[in-house]
Design an enzyme around this catalytic site. Structure first.
Site, mmCIF file in Angstrom:
data_model
loop_
_atom_site.group_PDB
_atom_site.id
_atom_site.type_symbol
_atom_site.label_atom_id
_atom_site.label_comp_id
_atom_site.label_asym_id
_atom_site.label_seq_id
_atom_site.Cartn_x
_atom_site.Cartn_y
_atom_site.Cartn_z
ATOM 1 N N ASP A 50 0.821 -1.215 0.000
ATOM 2 C CA ASP A 50 0.000 0.000 0.000
ATOM 3 C C ASP A 50 0.856 1.267 0.000
ATOM 4 O O ASP A 50 2.053 1.237 0.269
ATOM 5 C CB ASP A 50 -0.910 0.024 1.239
ATOM 6 C CG ASP A 50 -2.020 -0.993 1.153
ATOM 7 O OD1 ASP A 50 -2.028 -1.805 0.205
ATOM 8 O OD2 ASP A 50 -2.883 -0.988 2.052
ATOM 9 N N ASP A 51 0.145 2.378 -0.274
ATOM 10 C CA ASP A 51 0.609 3.757 -0.060
ATOM 11 C C ASP A 51 1.699 4.223 -1.013
ATOM 12 O O ASP A 51 2.272 5.301 -0.813
ATOM 13 C CB ASP A 51 1.096 3.955 1.386
ATOM 14 C CG ASP A 51 -0.015 3.817 2.393
ATOM 15 O OD1 ASP A 51 -1.183 3.625 1.982
ATOM 16 O OD2 ASP A 51 0.254 3.876 3.598
ATOM 17 N N HIS A 87 3.743 -2.389 3.001
ATOM 18 C CA HIS A 87 3.732 -1.043 2.424
ATOM 19 C C HIS A 87 4.986 -0.813 1.575
ATOM 20 O O HIS A 87 6.071 -1.258 1.940
ATOM 21 C CB HIS A 87 3.657 0.020 3.523
ATOM 22 C CG HIS A 87 2.344 0.016 4.250
ATOM 23 N ND1 HIS A 87 2.039 -0.915 5.223
ATOM 24 C CD2 HIS A 87 1.255 0.829 4.140
ATOM 25 C CE1 HIS A 87 0.820 -0.689 5.689
ATOM 26 N NE2 HIS A 87 0.329 0.370 5.059
#
Length: 343
Positions: free
Chosen positions: A155-156, A300
């Site tokens: 993610d991100d 992440h």
């Protein structure tokens, strides 16, 4: 002759006087008795005894001509009581209505409480697990446990600090992953997005600016999804079907919108907690302890400037080696869930 005149005259006078006096008391006594019956009937009206009503004779009296006038009131008293005793009969019905009145008035209040209880239940916020159960075709936490397959997700991203290093490790180990990217960062780093696609990874929608979606209005929520989709479609050539809400947070109304627009929400069931800037050993331990067949693993590839994802990068290759040795196969999320990558 004279001595018989006076006795005869006295007897006649007495006889005539008795006849006159008996006529008037007959009517007066009847009226007095009738008025007495009326008073008794009125006094008994609030509490009528039905057994008394049933036992009251209703036959009309018959007065014989030879009957003495003094007995006439007894014969005529019964027909006079018949209507007065029958009058109180409506009283029990009235008292029953009054007795049942509170029960009738309670019924609406019970219904209202049930309705209010139903409203409270429908407005109750469901947990993410409850949403996944209620909307199994729209909200996914994991894949099938019948296949020893797992999906790595990041993610991100993208960024230029950690995302390229994650891509290098995946490429070196021949593993395909799924990246849930932010629209604002995809706009800033389009080359990294193109590299992901060229190396066989799948792109998902992670909102535009990492907003907490349940706190947004309907319009702002939709804008977070559609703005990111617009950016990505120009870079990767398709509108991603997969959506991962920031923090995994989403409400039921938004889930329904996602379903209506043919998206798929994908959260996870294994959290590496790498966003806490953990060491590689901690990241590796967290994942290995939780992973099972069908797991979707959260990591992440980007984050805030204060976050250090070095532990994620360093733990990635040992993780791949250990899971492969345990018999696991790495697949993308669409492969794990048997869905398409595009909407």
């Amino acid at each position: 002759m004279t001595k018989w005149v006076w006795p005869v005259a006295i007897v006649c006078l007495l006889t005539a006087g008795c006849g006159v006096s008996n006529n008037k008391p007959y009517h007066d006594q009847r009226s007095a008795q009738n008025s007495h019956v009326d008073e008794v009937a009125l006094a008994d009206e609030p509490s009528v005894d039905s057994s008394r009503i049933d036992s009251t004779p209703l036959a009309s009296p018959s007065i014989k001509p030879t009957q003495a006038p003094s007995e006439a009131p007894k014969a005529t008293a019964q027909p006079q009581t018949t209507p007065t005793v029958a009058i109180p009969s409506p009283t029990p019905k009235t008292s029953q209505k009054k007795a049942t009145q509170p029960e009738v008035s309670k019924k609406p209040s019970v219904a209202v409480q049930k309705n209010q209880g139903h409203v409270r239940i429908s407005q109750k916020k469901l947990t993410l697990s409850q949403l996944a159960v209620k909307y199994p075709d729209t909200f996914k936490l994991r894949g099938s446990s019948q296949e020893k397959k797992v999906a790595l997700t990041f993610d991100d991203g993208p960024d230029t600090r950690f995302t390229p290093k994650v891509l290098d490790t995946l490429k070196a180990n021949h593993v395909k992953a799924t990246f849930f990217v932010l629209g604002v960062k995809a706009s800033s780093h389009p080359d990294v997005i193109r590299r992901m696609v060229n190396e066989g990874h799948v792109i998902g929608n992670h909102s535009y600016s990492h907003a907490n979606l349940p706190k947004l209005t309907v319009d702002k929520f939709q804008n977070q999804i559609m703005s990111t989709e617009s950016v990505l479609q120009g870079l990767i050539g398709y509108a991603p079907k997969l959506i991962r809400p920031p923090y995994g947070a989403i409400n039921e109304e938004q889930v329904r919108w996602v379903a209506d627009h043919h998206y798929l929400i994908v959260n996870w069931n294994v959290d590496s907690l790498d966003w806490k800037s953990l060491s590689s050993d901690q990241v590796l331990s967290n994942i290995m302890q939780q992973t099972k067949p069908g797991s979707i693993i959260l990591q992440h590839s980007g984050g805030a400037d204060s976050q250090d994802l070095s532990g994620t990068v360093q733990a990635l290759e040992p993780l791949i080696i250990k899971l492969k040795a345990a018999g696991y196969t790495f697949v993308t999320v669409p492969e794990l869930l048997h869905v398409t990558k595009s909407k």
